[in-house]
Motif scaffolding. Structure first.
Motif, PDB file in Angstrom:
ATOM      1  N   SER A   1       5.359   4.428  -2.622  1.00  0.00           N
ATOM      2  CA  SER A   1       4.428   3.574  -3.366  1.00  0.00           C
ATOM      3  C   SER A   1       5.139   2.271  -3.707  1.00  0.00           C
ATOM      4  N   TYR A   2       4.377   1.307  -4.234  1.00  0.00           N
ATOM      5  CA  TYR A   2       4.927  -0.010  -4.582  1.00  0.00           C
ATOM      6  C   TYR A   2       4.764  -0.207  -6.080  1.00  0.00           C
TER       7      TYR A   2
ATOM      8  N   HIS B   1       9.735  -0.695  -3.538  1.00  0.00           N
ATOM      9  CA  HIS B   1       9.262   0.478  -2.816  1.00  0.00           C
ATOM     10  C   HIS B   1       9.932   1.715  -3.397  1.00  0.00           C
TER      11      HIS B   1
ATOM     12  N   ARG C   1       0.833  -1.202   0.000  1.00  0.00           N
ATOM     13  CA  ARG C   1       0.000   0.000   0.000  1.00  0.00           C
ATOM     14  C   ARG C   1       0.873   1.260   0.000  1.00  0.00           C
ATOM     15  N   GLN C   2       0.266   2.398  -0.344  1.00  0.00           N
ATOM     16  CA  GLN C   2       0.974   3.666  -0.353  1.00  0.00           C
ATOM     17  C   GLN C   2       1.055   4.211   1.072  1.00  0.00           C
TER      18      GLN C   2
ATOM     19  N   TYR D   1       2.367   7.560   3.583  1.00  0.00           N
ATOM     20  CA  TYR D   1       2.688   8.981   3.575  1.00  0.00           C
ATOM     21  C   TYR D   1       3.464   9.386   4.829  1.00  0.00           C
TER      22      TYR D   1
ATOM     23  N   TYR E   1       6.090  10.357   0.145  1.00  0.00           N
ATOM     24  CA  TYR E   1       5.299   9.127   0.218  1.00  0.00           C
ATOM     25  C   TYR E   1       6.028   7.998  -0.487  1.00  0.00           C
TER      26      TYR E   1
END
Length: 257
Positions: free
Chosen positions: A210-211, A216, A183-184, A186, A208
């Motif tokens: 992200s994948y 990552h 999941r993202q 922050y 943030y």
């Protein structure tokens, strides 16, 4: 859609057989195959996303447990990060019976555009449900239950896709941490962030993660003071094990679990 590129595989990883194959040996064999099959494509090391492991019938039945399969998925995802590789498409791992030999672990690796559909191994034509009769309320009339084949098959499959894996962790010097999966996540001073920074040098929403392509990726979110990885300013950076991230005056460390 079938294969676009197929790595000519079925490369055998042979082990001196001393009884049963242990899950740890299976994981190590798969990790070796991931590294062995990496290809340099368009400036990136890319590994296959589809693996079939062939075992003896006994080991196949014993090691097809959901917990073992999950461990194999996690091992591959972590290996991709540690080896600074990338993977396109959905990861798929299967264990199948090898009828040719009892003394080898054979791994077939492929690049697949889409996740192959799990084969329907249930024959409902001979299933007891298709032979069951129920009363319709009229004692002079009986009707056959019509089984919904799609729903029955779906309910009997063990889901591996959509499972969340804990792959890495980011922590600070105070031992505050956030687990990274797919999941993202922050970072910043705002209390709605996943990792809240009590640091005046950090923006409200600073950065943030992200994948992407099974890695990552850290991005700066337009922060005032910038985001740094290993003292270098970044706007986008694929994280590697041991990377030190500077946000404001806070140092965060990225570690693969």
């Amino acid at each position: 859609m079938k294969l676009t590129t197929v790595i000519s595989s079925q490369i055998a990883n042979l082990f001196q057989k001393r009884g049963e194959v242990e899950p740890s040996a299976l994981i190590k064999a798969l990790e070796r195959e991931v590294v062995k099959q990496k290809k340099y494509v368009d400036g990136f090391n890319v590994v296959p996303n589809d693996y079939t492991i062939f075992l003896s019938e006994e080991d196949c039945h014993r090691l097809s447990a959901a917990r073992v399969i999950k461990s194999l998925y996690e091992a591959v995802e972590r290996k991709v990060i540690r080896e600074n590789c990338f993977m396109d498409g959905v990861l798929n791992i299967k264990i199948e019976k090898n009828s040719d030999t009892e003394d080898a672990i054979i791994i077939s690796a492929q690049f697949v555009e889409e996740t192959p559909q799990i084969e329907d191994t249930i024959n409902l034509e001979n299933d007891v449900l298709s032979q069951t009769l129920i009363s319709s309320g009229d004692t002079t009339y009986k009707s056959t239950i019509i089984a919904d084949k799609t729903k029955i098959i779906a309910s009997m499959k063990t889901a591996t896709q959509g499972v969340s894996y804990d792959l890495a962790v980011i922590s600070d010097m105070k031992n505050a941490e956030v687990i990274l999966g797919e999941r993202q996540v922050y970072f910043g001073r705002k209390d709605t962030n996943d990792f809240i920074l009590e640091d005046e040098g950090a923006s409200r929403i600073h950065a943030y993660i992200s994948y992407e392509r099974h890695r990552h990726v850290l991005r700066d979110a337009g922060s005032l003071n910038g985001t740094f990885v290993n003292k270098n300013p970044i706007t986008r950076n694929e994280l590697r094990h041991g990377d030190k991230i500077l946000i404001g005056n806070t140092v965060l460390v990225y570690k693969v679990l």
